[in-house]
Motif scaffolding. Structure first.
Motif, PDB file in Angstrom:
ATOM      1  N   ASN A  96      34.749  29.786  36.319  1.00  0.00           N
ATOM      2  CA  ASN A  96      35.775  30.783  36.018  1.00  0.00           C
ATOM      3  C   ASN A  96      35.600  31.479  34.686  1.00  0.00           C
ATOM      4  O   ASN A  96      36.289  32.436  34.390  1.00  0.00           O
ATOM      5  CB  ASN A  96      37.159  30.125  36.043  1.00  0.00           C
ATOM      6  N   ASN A 101      51.394  37.097  33.046  1.00  0.00           N
ATOM      7  CA  ASN A 101      50.247  37.916  33.479  1.00  0.00           C
ATOM      8  C   ASN A 101      50.670  39.313  33.896  1.00  0.00           C
ATOM      9  O   ASN A 101      50.071  40.302  33.494  1.00  0.00           O
ATOM     10  CB  ASN A 101      49.544  37.255  34.670  1.00  0.00           C
ATOM     11  N   GLU A 125      40.114  44.333  34.400  1.00  0.00           N
ATOM     12  CA  GLU A 125      40.703  43.032  34.769  1.00  0.00           C
ATOM     13  C   GLU A 125      42.146  43.186  35.222  1.00  0.00           C
ATOM     14  O   GLU A 125      42.574  42.574  36.203  1.00  0.00           O
ATOM     15  CB  GLU A 125      40.688  42.092  33.555  1.00  0.00           C
ATOM     16  N   GLU A 126      42.886  44.001  34.481  1.00  0.00           N
ATOM     17  CA  GLU A 126      44.287  44.217  34.826  1.00  0.00           C
ATOM     18  C   GLU A 126      44.402  44.882  36.200  1.00  0.00           C
ATOM     19  O   GLU A 126      45.242  44.498  37.025  1.00  0.00           O
ATOM     20  CB  GLU A 126      44.973  45.102  33.768  1.00  0.00           C
ATOM     21  N   GLU A 163      42.274  44.798  38.640  1.00  0.00           N
ATOM     22  CA  GLU A 163      41.889  43.800  39.646  1.00  0.00           C
ATOM     23  C   GLU A 163      43.085  42.903  39.961  1.00  0.00           C
ATOM     24  O   GLU A 163      43.371  42.590  41.121  1.00  0.00           O
ATOM     25  CB  GLU A 163      40.750  42.969  39.034  1.00  0.00           C
ATOM     26  N   PHE A 164      43.793  42.522  38.921  1.00  0.00           N
ATOM     27  CA  PHE A 164      44.973  41.664  39.072  1.00  0.00           C
ATOM     28  C   PHE A 164      46.046  42.347  39.937  1.00  0.00           C
ATOM     29  O   PHE A 164      46.576  41.757  40.875  1.00  0.00           O
ATOM     30  CB  PHE A 164      45.532  41.322  37.677  1.00  0.00           C
ATOM     31  N   SER A 180      45.677  44.690  42.063  1.00  0.00           N
ATOM     32  CA  SER A 180      45.176  44.886  43.410  1.00  0.00           C
ATOM     33  C   SER A 180      45.224  43.578  44.210  1.00  0.00           C
ATOM     34  O   SER A 180      45.337  43.581  45.434  1.00  0.00           O
ATOM     35  CB  SER A 180      43.755  45.426  43.282  1.00  0.00           C
ATOM     36  N   LYS A 181      45.160  42.462  43.511  1.00  0.00           N
ATOM     37  CA  LYS A 181      45.182  41.153  44.172  1.00  0.00           C
ATOM     38  C   LYS A 181      46.614  40.654  44.398  1.00  0.00           C
ATOM     39  O   LYS A 181      46.941  40.148  45.460  1.00  0.00           O
ATOM     40  CB  LYS A 181      44.462  40.154  43.254  1.00  0.00           C
ATOM     41  N   PHE A 182      47.456  40.833  43.381  1.00  0.00           N
ATOM     42  CA  PHE A 182      48.768  40.177  43.439  1.00  0.00           C
ATOM     43  C   PHE A 182      49.962  41.112  43.629  1.00  0.00           C
ATOM     44  O   PHE A 182      51.043  40.661  43.966  1.00  0.00           O
ATOM     45  CB  PHE A 182      49.001  39.355  42.165  1.00  0.00           C
ATOM     46  N   ASP A 189      49.716  44.811  44.823  1.00  0.00           N
ATOM     47  CA  ASP A 189      49.603  45.859  45.831  1.00  0.00           C
ATOM     48  C   ASP A 189      48.165  45.842  46.374  1.00  0.00           C
ATOM     49  O   ASP A 189      47.261  46.404  45.766  1.00  0.00           O
ATOM     50  CB  ASP A 189      49.935  47.200  45.152  1.00  0.00           C
ATOM     51  N   LYS A 190      47.996  45.178  47.506  1.00  0.00           N
ATOM     52  CA  LYS A 190      46.649  45.086  48.083  1.00  0.00           C
ATOM     53  C   LYS A 190      46.173  46.489  48.474  1.00  0.00           C
ATOM     54  O   LYS A 190      46.940  47.276  48.991  1.00  0.00           O
ATOM     55  CB  LYS A 190      46.665  44.172  49.309  1.00  0.00           C
ATOM     56  N   GLU A 194      41.289  50.816  46.069  1.00  0.00           N
ATOM     57  CA  GLU A 194      40.664  51.737  47.019  1.00  0.00           C
ATOM     58  C   GLU A 194      41.460  53.043  47.065  1.00  0.00           C
ATOM     59  O   GLU A 194      40.899  54.144  47.076  1.00  0.00           O
ATOM     60  CB  GLU A 194      40.636  51.063  48.391  1.00  0.00           C
TER      61      GLU A 194
END
Ligand code: 4AD
Ligand code: MG
Length: 465
Positions: free
Chosen positions: A84, A127, A277-278, A280-281, A283-285, A287-288, A292
């Motif tokens: 990680n 986060n 990084e933000e 990516e965060f 987009s993951k947690f 709003d999927k 894109e």
């Protein structure tokens, strides 16, 4: 002494070196003779792993340090065997600066955003909010950079005003009078006894003053706090928000839209490049599919339709709207969502709204083909998920037309002579728009409530702290 950002940025340079670092405990776990602390100092979205062993004399104490305690760490930077992170710190000394009280609420569990709004001190340490507020900062910088590169002058417009820029009467009054017992004349509050000798409000928009500045510098923009006493308890309205208002002389509504489109794309690109990084965060947690979608936004043209076309689209829609659609209505959230999310699936400019539903300063269109349906040279930018993020227009620069319109609306012309003067001395066609800063942050992060992109939200019924 280094920040975590500095260490992570060029970590290879620091391997095998002894460093000193300060921060707060994000997570902490330990087994018999080894412990791990995830340390954050907020300079970077990533935290730094601190490894400590029972060779430290205070090993047993460190294990018990509570979340969010502040520490000074001395130790060696080593390559991390974990997948990680690239590096970790093998601590040689861990000194507490201030240990958090044991009732610190930020345990490993997830808290709701509603609960976090009530916890000012640790909200930005989570986060989500850490990422949102850094994106806010980057986006603000991008906005200044964008206009600076184009040679626009940053104009500072007042927060205290005696005019109503939008003519909507949604202003917060500012007074030193005790309004529970104000001096009265004929039953009305007597402002002659007040600080300014007249009613003064918090600004709802810097536009009128920006127009003055634009006719001296050609291209200007404002960026500041804005206040609206709108009684709308929605996820998109705040009582205090920030607005960016470019104003351009010798420019029509088309120029205005071109700049607005370039502006939005510029902000998104800047944030994507500078906060990977933000993003990516989110987009993951949050709003999927966010990344894109944003890439599509920056790589494609925005749609442009007139209000009349929008009404036609809505009338043909096979959807039952709660608010009936007919020419002349103000578009409601459900209508805006249908147009952006179902029809175009991208940002849409809607232009040429009915005169009756827009502000007094907007330039009248030459509606020869439909004289019974007068429109103005207005444009709103609507985006999927959020709705209206920009409202703008070409301004009425013809003195006689503007005066007649203001009289029609029963406005107090006396109060606006300074504004009308602009039409008396070298008046030129000019245009501008207002971008809601919080709304564009919502759009970029996928966060769905305006309260959660504001560090200290003020909304109807709520002014914590
Ligand atoms: O459409 P609005 O009311 O336009 C103006 O104020 C013009 N004077 C701007 C100009 O032409 N210079 O507001 C502009 C934008 C909206 O599109 C929206 O994004 C944001 O400001 N906005 C709000 N954002 C959060 N909370 C509120 N209560 C807002 N009201 C407007
Ligand atoms: Mg508007």
């Amino acid at each position: 002494k280094l920040t975590i950002r500095e260490v992570l940025k060029e970590y290879k340079k620091f391997i095998d070196q002894d460093i000193v670092i300060e921060g707060w405990i994000k997570t902490s776990r330990s087994s018999k003779n080894i412990g791990f602390i995830e340390l954050t100092d907020g300079t970077s979205f990533s935290s730094l792993q601190i490894v400590y062993g029972d060779d430290l004399e205070n090993f047993k104490d460190i294990e018990k340090y509570t979340i969010s305690s502040s520490l000074t760490i001395e130790g060696k930077v080593v390559e991390s065997p974990g997948k990680n992170q690239d590096i970790e710190i093998h601590a040689t000394k861990i000194t507490p600066i201030c240990l958090s009280q044991s009732d610190y609420p930020l345990q490993k569990k997830r808290h709701t955003v509603e609960y976090l709004r009530t916890q000012a001190h640790f909200r930005p340490r989570t986060n989500l909010f850490n990422a949102v507020f850094r994106v806010r900062s980057l986006a603000a910088f991008a906005i200044h950079k964008f206009f600076n590169e184009k040679g626009f002058v940053y104009a500072h417009t007042p927060i205290l005003t005696s005019s109503d820029a939008e003519g909507a009467g949604e202003m917060f009054q500012v007074t030193t009078l005790d309004l529970t017992d104000p001096p009265k004349t004929d039953g009305c509050v007597d402002y002659r006894e007040d600080f300014f000798d007249k009613p003064v409000h918090l600004t709802v928009s810097g536009q009128l003053e920006a127009e003055i500045m634009a006719e001296a510098f050609t291209n200007v923009y404002t960026f500041g706090p804005t206040f609206r006493a709108e009684n709308s308890n929605t996820a998109r309205h705040a009582a205090e928000f920030w607005m960016i208002e470019p104003e351009m002389a010798f420019a029509d509504i088309k120029v205005c839209m071109d700049i607005a489109e370039e502006h939005i794309k510029y902000i998104i690109n800047y944030v994507l490049d500078n906060a990977p990084e933000e993003m990516e965060f989110f987009s993951k947690f949050v709003d999927k599919g966010l990344l894109e979608r944003l890439h599509n936004v920056v790589n494609n043209e925005f749609a442009r339709i007139t209000y009349t076309e929008a009404i036609d689209i809505l009338k043909e829609a096979k959807v039952e709207f709660a608010y009936p659609v007919e020419w002349g209505i103000d578009l409601q959230t459900e209508h805006e969502r249908y147009i952006t999310e179902q029809v175009f699936k991208k940002p849409v400019f809607v232009t040429d709204y009915p005169k009756a539903i827009k502000a007094f300063y907007m330039k009248g269109n030459d509606d020869k083909d439909a004289p019974d349906r007068p429109t103005v040279a207005a444009m709103d930018l609507l985006v999927p998920g959020v709705g209206e993020i920009i409202g703008g227009s070409q301004r009425e620069h013809r003195l006689d037309v503007l005066e007649a319109k203001m009289k029609d609306l029963k406005m107090d012309l006396e109060n606006y002579q300074w504004y009308l003067d602009l039409r008396r001395y070298g008046s030129v066609p000019h245009s501008g728009y207002g971008l809601g800063f919080e709304r564009v942050i919502m759009y970029i992060t996928g966060v769905s409530n305006i309260r959660d992109v504001l560090p200290f939200p003020r909304t109807v019924g709520s002014c914590e702290f």
